[in-house]
Design an enzyme around this catalytic site. Structure first.
Site, PDB file in Angstrom:
ATOM      1  N   ARG A  45       3.016   4.855   6.408  1.00 36.73           N
ATOM      2  CA  ARG A  45       3.407   4.167   7.640  1.00 36.73           C
ATOM      3  C   ARG A  45       3.867   2.727   7.404  1.00 36.73           C
ATOM      4  O   ARG A  45       4.198   2.014   8.344  1.00 36.73           O
ATOM      5  CB  ARG A  45       2.232   4.179   8.629  1.00 36.73           C
ATOM      6  CG  ARG A  45       1.810   5.584   9.045  1.00 36.73           C
ATOM      7  CD  ARG A  45       0.447   5.568   9.681  1.00 36.73           C
ATOM      8  NE  ARG A  45      -0.578   5.115   8.739  1.00 36.73           N
ATOM      9  CZ  ARG A  45      -1.868   4.957   9.057  1.00 36.73           C
ATOM     10  NH1 ARG A  45      -2.278   5.202  10.282  1.00 36.73           N
ATOM     11  NH2 ARG A  45      -2.736   4.555   8.149  1.00 36.73           N
ATOM     12  N   CYS A 104       0.856  -1.193   0.000  1.00 36.27           N
ATOM     13  CA  CYS A 104       0.000   0.000   0.000  1.00 36.27           C
ATOM     14  C   CYS A 104       0.891   1.242   0.000  1.00 36.27           C
ATOM     15  O   CYS A 104       1.999   1.224   0.536  1.00 36.27           O
ATOM     16  CB  CYS A 104      -0.901  -0.001   1.232  1.00 36.27           C
ATOM     17  SG  CYS A 104      -2.056   1.396   1.260  1.00 36.27           S
ATOM     18  N   HIS A 162      -2.193  -3.860   5.092  1.00 35.96           N
ATOM     19  CA  HIS A 162      -2.008  -3.462   6.498  1.00 35.96           C
ATOM     20  C   HIS A 162      -3.353  -3.154   7.116  1.00 35.96           C
ATOM     21  O   HIS A 162      -4.261  -2.644   6.455  1.00 35.96           O
ATOM     22  CB  HIS A 162      -1.063  -2.259   6.600  1.00 35.96           C
ATOM     23  CG  HIS A 162      -1.617  -1.012   5.982  1.00 35.96           C
ATOM     24  ND1 HIS A 162      -2.216  -0.018   6.719  1.00 35.96           N
ATOM     25  CD2 HIS A 162      -1.711  -0.616   4.689  1.00 35.96           C
ATOM     26  CE1 HIS A 162      -2.630   0.944   5.906  1.00 35.96           C
ATOM     27  NE2 HIS A 162      -2.343   0.610   4.673  1.00 35.96           N
ATOM     28  N   ASP A 204       0.512   3.751   1.726  1.00 38.05           N
ATOM     29  CA  ASP A 204       0.492   4.331   3.076  1.00 38.05           C
ATOM     30  C   ASP A 204       1.910   4.602   3.598  1.00 38.05           C
ATOM     31  O   ASP A 204       2.759   3.712   3.602  1.00 38.05           O
ATOM     32  CB  ASP A 204      -0.247   3.359   4.017  1.00 38.05           C
ATOM     33  CG  ASP A 204      -0.606   4.009   5.335  1.00 38.05           C
ATOM     34  OD1 ASP A 204       0.317   4.504   6.029  1.00 38.05           O
ATOM     35  OD2 ASP A 204      -1.799   4.037   5.682  1.00 38.05           O
ATOM     36  N   CYS A 260      -6.260   0.119   6.937  1.00 39.00           N
ATOM     37  CA  CYS A 260      -5.916   0.722   5.646  1.00 39.00           C
ATOM     38  C   CYS A 260      -7.008   1.718   5.238  1.00 39.00           C
ATOM     39  O   CYS A 260      -8.189   1.372   5.173  1.00 39.00           O
ATOM     40  CB  CYS A 260      -5.782  -0.386   4.599  1.00 39.00           C
ATOM     41  SG  CYS A 260      -5.382   0.226   2.948  1.00 39.00           S
TER      42      CYS A 260
HETATM   43 CO    CO Z   1      -3.382   1.338   3.055  1.00 42.38          CO
END
Ligand code: CO
Length: 217
Positions: A46, A42, A98, A44, A101
């Site tokens: 993090r 992803c 994750h 993302d 999400c």
């Molecule tokens: Co995500």
């Protein structure tokens, strides 16, 4: 100092530090890349692939998009896949989702008229929800529903990978790569394996390519 200037400064410091520890570091890396892994994760911020598995530059070939999707008509992801499998000859593909999400959360919400393109991208996650609607709707909280769809989405992407000609040809010819579906927890930084598919996986015939007459083999 502006935020982006800090990135450039940090880069100078990082480069100097690497050279101090290992003077040939960049020369060696510039020669060739031989990663063993393709990571589909992803976007993302993090979930930075290399950092969470302590990998060094050169070890992982990476593709990231919203909700770590492998979409059979997406030339971006497909070309990454083809290059990784056929040229880099990677041994493992890791689809990593994750928990919590934002993309999956959005897929479980109404469509946003302001985010037309993102809606379309998330439509595939909505379809996965539709396949598993009874199981997901039975869960008692939004958090649990999102997190179960996160897991099911990872498993779905691994299946989609197995349905591509790129993977089936590589399985047929080289018995690689192994396909892994993992999920990362933002709350403790740990990865868990959800699914592993090897080259002898028995696919549903409707998804199988017939390579019998394949002269390229
Ligand atoms: Co995500």
């Amino acid at each position: 100092m502006k935020s982006f200037e800090k990135l450039l400064l940090e880069n100078k410091a990082w480069s100097a530090e690497k050279k101090a520890v290992d003077p040939e570091f960049f020369e060696r890396l510039a020669q060739v890349q031989t990663p063993e892994f393709l990571w589909i994760g992803c976007s993302d911020s993090r979930v930075p692939a290399e950092i969470i598995v302590n990998a060094k530059p050169g070890e992982i070939f990476i593709h990231r998009n919203i909700a770590n999707q492998m979409i059979a008509t997406d030339f971006n992801c497909l070309s990454v896949l083809q290059y990784a499998v056929d040229v880099l000859q990677i041994k493992h593909i890791i689809v990593c989702g994750h928990y919590n999400c934002g993309g999956v959360k959005a897929a479980l919400s109404m469509q946003s008229p302001d985010l037309m393109l993102t809606n379309k991208w998330l439509m595939h996650v909505k379809q996965t929800y539709r396949f598993h609607k009874d199981e997901i709707d039975a869960l008692p909280s939004e958090n649990l529903r999102v997190n179960r769809l996160v897991e099911l989405n990872v498993i779905e992407q691994v299946q989609i990978l197995a349905h591509t000609s790129i993977i089936q040809r590589a399985w047929n010819k080289h018995q690689r790569p192994v396909l892994h579906g993992w999920v990362y927890s933002l709350s403790d930084g740990l990865l868990n394996s959800l699914i592993t598919l090897y080259s002898d996986t028995d696919l549903d015939p409707v998804f199988k390519y017939n390579f019998q007459n394949d002269l390229v083999q």
